[in-house]
Design a protein around this motif. Structure first.
Motif, mmCIF file in Angstrom:
data_model
loop_
_atom_site.group_PDB
_atom_site.id
_atom_site.type_symbol
_atom_site.label_atom_id
_atom_site.label_comp_id
_atom_site.label_asym_id
_atom_site.label_seq_id
_atom_site.Cartn_x
_atom_site.Cartn_y
_atom_site.Cartn_z
ATOM 1 N N ALA A 87 0.822 -1.217 0.000
ATOM 2 C CA ALA A 87 0.000 0.000 0.000
ATOM 3 C C ALA A 87 0.854 1.265 0.000
ATOM 4 O O ALA A 87 1.907 1.340 0.656
ATOM 5 C CB ALA A 87 -0.923 -0.008 1.211
ATOM 6 N N SER A 88 0.375 2.246 -0.736
ATOM 7 C CA SER A 88 1.043 3.551 -0.764
ATOM 8 C C SER A 88 0.023 4.647 -0.464
ATOM 9 O O SER A 88 -1.191 4.426 -0.597
ATOM 10 C CB SER A 88 1.686 3.798 -2.135
ATOM 11 O OG SER A 88 0.702 3.858 -3.132
ATOM 12 N N THR A 89 0.511 5.803 -0.063
ATOM 13 C CA THR A 89 -0.402 6.884 0.352
ATOM 14 C C THR A 89 -1.322 7.317 -0.794
ATOM 15 O O THR A 89 -2.451 7.749 -0.541
ATOM 16 C CB THR A 89 0.384 8.090 0.872
ATOM 17 O OG1 THR A 89 1.336 8.492 -0.116
ATOM 18 C CG2 THR A 89 1.121 7.743 2.164
ATOM 19 N N ASN A 90 -0.857 7.191 -2.030
ATOM 20 C CA ASN A 90 -1.723 7.602 -3.142
ATOM 21 C C ASN A 90 -2.831 6.590 -3.439
ATOM 22 O O ASN A 90 -3.639 6.790 -4.360
ATOM 23 C CB ASN A 90 -0.916 7.920 -4.407
ATOM 24 C CG ASN A 90 -0.174 6.730 -4.947
ATOM 25 O OD1 ASN A 90 -0.385 5.604 -4.523
ATOM 26 N ND2 ASN A 90 0.722 6.971 -5.907
ATOM 27 N N GLN A 91 -2.887 5.529 -2.653
ATOM 28 C CA GLN A 91 -3.994 4.588 -2.764
ATOM 29 C C GLN A 91 -5.078 4.845 -1.711
ATOM 30 O O GLN A 91 -6.046 4.081 -1.603
ATOM 31 C CB GLN A 91 -3.490 3.147 -2.684
ATOM 32 C CG GLN A 91 -2.643 2.765 -3.900
ATOM 33 C CD GLN A 91 -2.092 1.359 -3.820
ATOM 34 O OE1 GLN A 91 -1.491 0.973 -2.806
ATOM 35 N NE2 GLN A 91 -2.271 0.589 -4.880
ATOM 36 N N THR A 92 -4.896 5.893 -0.949
ATOM 37 C CA THR A 92 -5.952 6.339 -0.043
ATOM 38 C C THR A 92 -7.146 6.771 -0.883
ATOM 39 O O THR A 92 -7.031 7.642 -1.748
ATOM 40 C CB THR A 92 -5.466 7.523 0.816
ATOM 41 O OG1 THR A 92 -4.483 7.054 1.734
ATOM 42 C CG2 THR A 92 -6.622 8.157 1.585
ATOM 43 N N SER A 93 -8.283 6.115 -0.649
ATOM 44 C CA SER A 93 -9.436 6.353 -1.511
ATOM 45 C C SER A 93 -10.639 5.585 -0.985
ATOM 46 O O SER A 93 -10.535 4.821 -0.023
ATOM 47 C CB SER A 93 -9.118 5.879 -2.945
ATOM 48 O OG SER A 93 -10.153 6.218 -3.853
ATOM 49 N N MET A 94 -11.787 5.794 -1.656
ATOM 50 C CA MET A 94 -12.962 4.974 -1.432
ATOM 51 C C MET A 94 -12.967 3.891 -2.512
ATOM 52 O O MET A 94 -12.855 4.201 -3.699
ATOM 53 C CB MET A 94 -14.228 5.826 -1.532
ATOM 54 C CG MET A 94 -15.522 5.025 -1.500
ATOM 55 S SD MET A 94 -15.858 4.309 0.120
ATOM 56 C CE MET A 94 -16.753 5.675 0.871
ATOM 57 N N TYR A 95 -13.097 2.642 -2.084
ATOM 58 C CA TYR A 95 -13.112 1.527 -3.025
ATOM 59 C C TYR A 95 -14.525 0.930 -3.079
ATOM 60 O O TYR A 95 -15.102 0.581 -2.048
ATOM 61 C CB TYR A 95 -12.089 0.466 -2.617
ATOM 62 C CG TYR A 95 -10.689 0.953 -2.826
ATOM 63 C CD1 TYR A 95 -10.033 1.687 -1.841
ATOM 64 C CD2 TYR A 95 -10.032 0.735 -4.030
ATOM 65 C CE1 TYR A 95 -8.747 2.181 -2.047
ATOM 66 C CE2 TYR A 95 -8.747 1.216 -4.242
ATOM 67 C CZ TYR A 95 -8.117 1.941 -3.255
ATOM 68 O OH TYR A 95 -6.848 2.433 -3.472
ATOM 69 N N LEU A 96 -15.029 0.818 -4.292
ATOM 70 C CA LEU A 96 -16.382 0.313 -4.509
ATOM 71 C C LEU A 96 -16.337 -0.973 -5.310
ATOM 72 O O LEU A 96 -15.629 -1.071 -6.308
ATOM 73 C CB LEU A 96 -17.228 1.332 -5.277
ATOM 74 C CG LEU A 96 -17.424 2.701 -4.635
ATOM 75 C CD1 LEU A 96 -18.265 3.581 -5.539
ATOM 76 C CD2 LEU A 96 -18.079 2.578 -3.287
ATOM 77 N N GLY B 182 -21.732 -2.171 -3.767
ATOM 78 C CA GLY B 182 -21.608 -2.311 -2.332
ATOM 79 C C GLY B 182 -21.480 -0.953 -1.664
ATOM 80 O O GLY B 182 -21.429 0.077 -2.337
ATOM 81 N N PRO B 183 -21.404 -0.930 -0.341
ATOM 82 C CA PRO B 183 -21.369 0.329 0.412
ATOM 83 C C PRO B 183 -20.033 1.053 0.349
ATOM 84 O O PRO B 183 -19.953 2.223 0.699
ATOM 85 C CB PRO B 183 -21.678 -0.103 1.848
ATOM 86 C CG PRO B 183 -21.234 -1.513 1.903
ATOM 87 C CD PRO B 183 -21.471 -2.096 0.552
ATOM 88 N N GLY B 184 -19.003 0.352 -0.105
ATOM 89 C CA GLY B 184 -17.697 0.996 -0.211
ATOM 90 C C GLY B 184 -16.821 0.753 1.002
ATOM 91 O O GLY B 184 -17.310 0.527 2.115
ATOM 92 N N THR B 185 -15.523 0.767 0.773
ATOM 93 C CA THR B 185 -14.519 0.722 1.837
ATOM 94 C C THR B 185 -13.661 1.965 1.716
ATOM 95 O O THR B 185 -13.048 2.196 0.670
ATOM 96 C CB THR B 185 -13.626 -0.520 1.713
ATOM 97 O OG1 THR B 185 -14.399 -1.691 1.900
ATOM 98 C CG2 THR B 185 -12.500 -0.471 2.759
#
Lengths: 113, 116
Positions: free
Chosen positions: B81-90, B108-111
């Motif tokens: 994982a890298s900081t630029n992968q900080t996000s909402m994943y659907l 789905g509701p998202g992570t």
């Protein structure tokens, strides 16, 4: 590359005002068209969809959209918005039945009482 | 009702960690998708799968991989994982358009993943 454009990034309206959100896509062939909505804190859900037939489609909560093939557009409309329509709206296109959706960047709608 | 569930609503990880995001759907859909959602960028397709053991790259696959061992489950993996992968994943699922189902995707509701 195919793309979907939503030109209105942020729209602010008062209750009872009319709404029209623009959506244009860049592809000349067969398309299936969708509008999704994401209410605050909720998951994306389908508002309406167009596959074929009558280019004016009606969805949930009084929304409708018109497919104009010559303009590559699928604009979303509602004659009178409510505070509960505050949400983010996404236009999406499935090009030539690939099952993949290309999404626009979304339009954030805020409705004030 | 179609139900798409995601393993976590919120996740905080450190740079370099391996991250698994799980998605399960209960409608026997052939197609499953992973997107990331970022403000001003809309939804961008990371990977998708038309069937078990199958996977296809989407528009932004770099830094991600996926696994689909069972029809109902589709996992997204961030190897480091890298900081630029900080996000909402659907996660989403659908039946094939060719089958007449229309291609509507169910989400789905998202992570919400934060990488520190």
């Amino acid at each position: 590359a195919q793309s979907v454009s939503q030109h209105n990034h942020h729209v602010i309206l008062s209750e009872a005002a009319s709404l029209e959100l623009g959506c244009n896509y860049s592809y000349g062939g067969t398309v299936n068209l969708f509008w999704y909505v994401q209410y605050p804190g909720q998951h994306l859900q389908l508002l309406l969809k167009y596959f074929s037939g009558d280019p004016l489609v009606k969805g949930i909560k009084g929304f409708e959209a018109e497919f104009i093939k010559s303009k590559f557009s699928f604009n979303l409309r509602k004659p009178s918005v409510q505070w509960s329509d505050t949400a983010e709206y996404f236009c999406a296109v499935d090009i030539y039945n690939t099952d993949k959706l290309i999404f626009g960047t979304g339009t954030r709608l805020q409705v004030f009482p | 009702d179609v139900k798409v569930t995601q393993s976590s609503r919120y996740l905080v990880k450190r740079t370099g960690e391996k991250v698994f995001l799980e998605c399960v759907q209960d409608m026997d859909h052939e197609n499953m998708f992973w997107y990331r959602q970022d403000p001003g960028l809309g939804l961008r397709l990371i990977y998708f799968s038309y069937d078990v053991k199958m996977k296809e790259k989407g528009d932004i696959p770099e830094g991600y991989s996926v696994s689909r061992e069972k029809k109902e489950r589709f996992s997204l993996i961030l190897e480091s994982a890298s900081t630029n992968q900080t996000s909402m994943y659907l996660c989403a699922s659908s039946s094939p358009t060719s089958g007449g189902a229309g291609g509507e995707q169910f989400f789905g509701p998202g992570t919400r993943l934060t990488v520190l």
